[in-house]
Design an enzyme around this catalytic site. Structure first.
Site, PDB file in Angstrom:
ATOM      1  N   LYS A  74      -5.097  74.615  33.355  1.00 21.89           N
ATOM      2  CA  LYS A  74      -4.960  73.529  34.346  1.00 21.89           C
ATOM      3  C   LYS A  74      -6.026  73.517  35.435  1.00 21.89           C
ATOM      4  CE  LYS A  74       0.059  73.089  34.065  1.00 21.89           C
ATOM      5  NZ  LYS A  74       1.307  73.035  34.810  1.00 21.89           N
ATOM      6  N   ASP A 110       2.776  67.389  38.139  1.00 19.16           N
ATOM      7  CA  ASP A 110       3.758  68.452  38.386  1.00 19.16           C
ATOM      8  C   ASP A 110       4.423  68.315  39.762  1.00 19.16           C
ATOM      9  OD1 ASP A 110       3.427  69.823  35.965  1.00 19.16           O
ATOM     10  OD2 ASP A 110       1.733  70.968  36.733  1.00 19.16           O
TER      11      ASP A 110
END
Ligand code: ATR
Length: 289
Positions: A74, A110
């Site tokens: 990520k 997220d």
């Protein structure tokens, strides 16, 4: 699902990727919406170095419509993209890529997935609240950032490696002036001092995951109004969630966050509203397997 010449491919890059619930969630959602999309897992290894760069180039070369990015890629993926959304840039992590005619744009769903699901499950909004976050890793960054963007009164970030919490607090203090931000260690006394006035406690670490120990915090030190959130979803009810429930506190679990980050990604790729109840149901079924 019928795969044809016109089917668009999406997927997830991770190492490991086998346990991801995203393929089952997204394929069920595409099918329910009648979209000609298919979502597949791609095992993009972290070693040797260079695999992630090649995988991102393949998104363009193979005209892949979009991907999710998971552990451990990520943070590193940002430098391979053409454009990164402002929030993802501040968080320093991308979990969703959209391919716009070969122009790759990175997003982070997220943090927003965390906040939306927290509000849906418990009614909690950060504004004016006191929040205690456990952990200072990648997952914590997205959650910390989104909470700060919601104008809380104070945020305490507690981490085993106190220096890491301090670095994160120092970084975000510069972006969010006027919010009281503190960093502490996971020492029981420090945790309990700050939990005594917390409106929200969030665990962003793997503590509580199958075989990963438990948090040294007596849940009784939280005020009765406190909401307890745990991003772990294997098991669905961690020791922390169970203790909070048995005290009658409002709880939020990791599956809700997982589903919600997925619905936001789905909407970025398709421009259509995601069938969130269906996505939760199939994720729950897959978890039970
Ligand atoms: P992720 O991207 O999943 O957040 P990460 O960046 O490796 O993964 O961060 C893991 C977080 O969990 C860190 O806050 C880590 O604490 P350290 O910074 O001290 O390593 C925390 N963590 C993991 N296992 C832990 C344990 N057994 N006890 C306490 N904290 C733990």
């Amino acid at each position: 699902m019928k795969i044809m010449g016109s089917t668009k491919v999406l997927g997830i890059f991770g190492d490991p990727v086998e346990h991801s619930l995203s393929p089952v969630m997204h394929n069920a959602a595409f099918e329910a919406k009648g979209l000609p999309f298919v979502y597949v897992p791609f095992h993009v290894k972290s070693k040797p170095p260079g695999e992630l760069r090649k995988a991102v180039e393949a998104i363009r070369a193979l005209n892949i419509h979009g991907v999710n990015i998971t552990v451990p890629h990520k943070e590193r993926v940002l430098k391979f993209l053409d454009e990164v959304d402002e929030h993802a840039l501040d968080i320093g992590a991308v979990n969703t890529i959209v391919n716009r005619q070969g122009h790759l744009v990175g997003y982070n769903t997220d943090g927003i997935g965390f906040l939306l699901s927290l509000r849906e499950d418990t009614g909690f909004v950060p504004k004016g609240k006191n929040i205690l976050i456990i952990g200072a890793g990648g997952a914590a960054r997205a959650i910390f950032y989104s909470i700060l963007a919601g104008s809380p009164a104070s945020v305490v970030i507690a981490n085993r490696t106190a220096k890491r919490a301090k670095l994160l607090a120092d970084e975000f203090r510069k972006k969010f002036r006027g919010i009281d931000i503190k960093a502490i260690s996971l020492a029981k006394s420090a945790l309990e001092e700050h939990s005594s006035y917390a409106d929200l406690l969030v665990n962003t670490t793997t503590i509580g995951m199958m075989g990963q120990g438990r948090l040294e915090l007596d849940i009784k030190t939280l005020p009765p109004r406190a909401v307890v959130s745990d991003i772990v979803y294997r098991p669905l009810a961690t020791a922390l969630i169970k203790a909070a429930e048995s005290r009658g506190l409002n709880v939020h679990n990791g599956l809700s966050m997982l589903v919600r980050q997925g619905t936001v990604s789905f909407e970025l790729w398709t421009g259509k509203k995601a069938p969130s109840e269906l996505m939760r149901r199939v994720a729950l079924e897959a978890l039970a397997l």
